[in-house]
Motif scaffolding. Structure first.
Motif, PDB file in Angstrom:
ATOM      1  N   TRP A 218      -5.992  -2.174   4.338  1.00 17.54           N
ATOM      2  CA  TRP A 218      -6.791  -0.865   2.966  1.00 17.54           C
ATOM      3  C   TRP A 218      -6.565  -0.521   2.212  1.00 17.54           C
ATOM      4  CZ3 TRP A 218      -7.136   4.052   2.039  1.00 17.54           C
ATOM      5  CH2 TRP A 218      -7.519   4.639   3.317  1.00 17.54           C
ATOM      6  N   MET A 219      -4.822   0.048   2.960  1.00 22.03           N
ATOM      7  CA  MET A 219      -4.527   0.881   1.903  1.00 22.03           C
ATOM      8  C   MET A 219      -3.434   0.322   0.730  1.00 22.03           C
ATOM      9  SD  MET A 219      -2.645   3.264   4.611  1.00 22.03           S
ATOM     10  CE  MET A 219      -3.983   4.496   6.044  1.00 22.03           C
ATOM     11  N   GLY A 220      -3.373  -0.625   0.809  1.00 18.21           N
ATOM     12  CA  GLY A 220      -2.280  -1.472   0.039  1.00 18.21           C
ATOM     13  C   GLY A 220      -2.573  -1.953  -1.616  1.00 18.21           C
ATOM     14  N   ASN A 221      -1.946  -2.207  -2.458  1.00 15.82           N
ATOM     15  CA  ASN A 221      -2.142  -2.203  -3.339  1.00 15.82           C
ATOM     16  C   ASN A 221      -2.129  -2.956  -4.320  1.00 15.82           C
ATOM     17  OD1 ASN A 221       0.628  -3.169  -3.462  1.00 15.82           O
ATOM     18  ND2 ASN A 221       1.161  -1.192  -4.371  1.00 15.82           N
ATOM     19  N   VAL A 222      -1.938  -3.435  -5.342  1.00 14.04           N
ATOM     20  CA  VAL A 222      -2.126  -5.520  -5.754  1.00 14.04           C
ATOM     21  C   VAL A 222      -0.991  -6.824  -5.341  1.00 14.04           C
ATOM     22  CG1 VAL A 222      -3.823  -4.715  -7.825  1.00 14.04           C
ATOM     23  CG2 VAL A 222      -0.930  -4.701  -8.048  1.00 14.04           C
ATOM     24  N   PHE A 223       0.340  -4.766  -4.906  1.00 18.27           N
ATOM     25  CA  PHE A 223       1.217  -6.542  -4.421  1.00 18.27           C
ATOM     26  C   PHE A 223       1.338  -6.373  -3.124  1.00 18.27           C
ATOM     27  CE2 PHE A 223       2.694  -3.641  -8.301  1.00 18.27           C
ATOM     28  CZ  PHE A 223       2.565  -4.797  -9.014  1.00 18.27           C
ATOM     29  N   GLY A 224       0.611  -6.249  -2.204  1.00 18.99           N
ATOM     30  CA  GLY A 224       0.181  -5.914  -1.076  1.00 18.99           C
ATOM     31  C   GLY A 224       0.693  -5.014  -0.693  1.00 18.99           C
ATOM     32  N   THR A 225       1.929  -3.872  -0.489  1.00 20.60           N
ATOM     33  CA  THR A 225       2.505  -3.007  -0.857  1.00 20.60           C
ATOM     34  C   THR A 225       1.759  -1.990  -0.315  1.00 20.60           C
ATOM     35  OG1 THR A 225       3.187  -2.818  -2.234  1.00 20.60           O
ATOM     36  CG2 THR A 225       4.279  -4.115  -0.586  1.00 20.60           C
ATOM     37  N   MET A 226       1.773  -0.869  -0.036  1.00 16.72           N
ATOM     38  CA  MET A 226       1.012   0.473  -0.140  1.00 16.72           C
ATOM     39  C   MET A 226       0.946   1.398  -1.387  1.00 16.72           C
ATOM     40  SD  MET A 226       1.660   4.486   2.091  1.00 16.72           S
ATOM     41  CE  MET A 226       0.759   3.742   3.684  1.00 16.72           C
ATOM     42  N   HIS A 227      -0.611   1.853  -1.776  1.00 17.32           N
ATOM     43  CA  HIS A 227      -0.742   2.863  -3.053  1.00 17.32           C
ATOM     44  C   HIS A 227      -0.256   3.867  -3.221  1.00 17.32           C
ATOM     45  CE1 HIS A 227      -3.891   4.150  -5.763  1.00 17.32           C
ATOM     46  NE2 HIS A 227      -3.979   2.582  -6.206  1.00 17.32           N
ATOM     47  N   GLY A 228       0.310   3.628  -4.422  1.00 17.05           N
ATOM     48  CA  GLY A 228       1.033   5.237  -4.582  1.00 17.05           C
ATOM     49  C   GLY A 228       0.057   6.284  -4.489  1.00 17.05           C
ATOM     50  N   GLY A 229      -1.348   6.366  -4.967  1.00 18.06           N
ATOM     51  CA  GLY A 229      -1.806   7.107  -4.287  1.00 18.06           C
ATOM     52  C   GLY A 229      -2.304   7.191  -2.970  1.00 18.06           C
TER      53      GLY A 229
END
Length: 309
Positions: A216-227
């Motif tokens: 759930w911590m991921g962004n649209v690229f599948g890596t961790m969201h900066g926030g």
């Protein structure tokens, strides 16, 4: 017995935006975006307070949307750097509004100004994001029309706040109790799957904060969201601020500047944040933090100031 604020009611989250109670996202002008965040005790720290870590996902998320929507490239973007400042108290159950304005852009970079205000109109956080267009494909890549859609407002359930802290305890003792598992780490630390250790340094008390990643911590690229990265690092800095505080001293994470160097995967591995004191003063403690992957790869660098009152 290990202190715990409410692990029995832990929710299963799908993404950082819903996990942090963010909704009502809308394009409000030619270069502006707005969104709301419903705060609750789920985002409180070990003191039962809302501090900078609770707002980091909202800040980062809206910090990229104006460039994504109005930038000339039309490609997904990431933040290279966030600079956040905090001021004043935020109620645990407040509903805050974030606004972001694209100040400038060219074909690869942008600069966005962000403000977050409480329900009474008080600006509680302000700063900037440096946007960078990226060429990699996104797992989810909405069209320009989709970017203007308004998301429904999201409600967030509350959990019990951590027990009150004895004002006679020095900050180091409080954080050591959390590290030993005899005091609640706070709901936001539980949300971030974090655990804390106290580390001595020449200029004061440092912190090692380890967080286990989840999808759930991921962004649209599948890596961790900066926030989420910023929230993890900011919470580590918060613990460092408390660990260097005298008994009964109140504090707030006043300023945080974080550079994103790489984004970790979110498949259950751990990230480690090491916070080192630079100068511990009577009114301000300055610290530096690094986040690394489990294999030692450097992911982000941060400088933060903790304000004592």
């Amino acid at each position: 017995m290990v202190a715990d604020s409410d692990t029995s009611t832990r929710h299963t989250h799908t993404d950082p935006v819903s996990a942090f109670g963010i909704g009502s996202v809308a394009l409000t002008g030619p270069r502006t975006v707005a969104a709301e965040q419903q705060l609750s005790s789920r985002f409180a720290d070990h003191r039962g307070r809302i501090d900078l870590p609770a707002l980091a996902v909202l800040f980062d998320h809206i910090g990229g949307l104006p460039f994504y929507s109005y930038g000339p490239s039309g490609s997904p973007c990431v933040q290279a750097r966030l600079a956040m400042s905090m001021q004043g108290h935020i109620d645990v159950s407040d509903r805050v509004t974030g606004t972001a304005e694209l100040l400038m852009h060219d074909h690869g970079f942008g600069s966005t100004r962000i403000e977050i205000a409480t329900s009474t109109g008080h600006v509680c956080s302000a700063g900037t994001a440096r946007n960078v267009a990226v060429g990699r494909s996104a797992a989810t890549n909405p069209t320009r029309d989709d970017r203007g859609a308004t998301a429904p407002a999201i409600g967030v359930d509350s959990v019990p706040l951590p027990p009150a802290i004895d004002p006679g305890l020095p900050g180091r003792a409080v954080v050591e109790q959390i590290a030993e598992g005899v005091r609640a780490a706070g709901p936001i630390t539980e949300l971030l799957n974090g655990r804390v250790e106290v580390v001595d340094h020449a200029h004061g008390v440092g912190i090692r904060f380890t967080a286990r990643t989840e999808p759930w911590m991921g962004n649209v690229f599948g890596t961790m969201h900066g926030g989420v990265i910023a929230a993890i690092v900011a919470q580590a800095c918060s613990f460092a601020g408390h660990a260097n505080a005298a008994a009964g001293r109140d504090y707030q994470v006043g300023d945080l500047a974080i550079s994103f160097l790489r984004s970790p995967a979110v498949h259950g591995g751990e990230v480690v944040v090491d916070v080192e004191p630079v100068k511990i003063g009577r009114r301000i403690a300055s610290v530096e933090a690094t986040m690394r992957a489990h294999d030692g790869m450097l992911l982000s660098r941060c400088a933060a100031d903790i304000q004592y009152r």
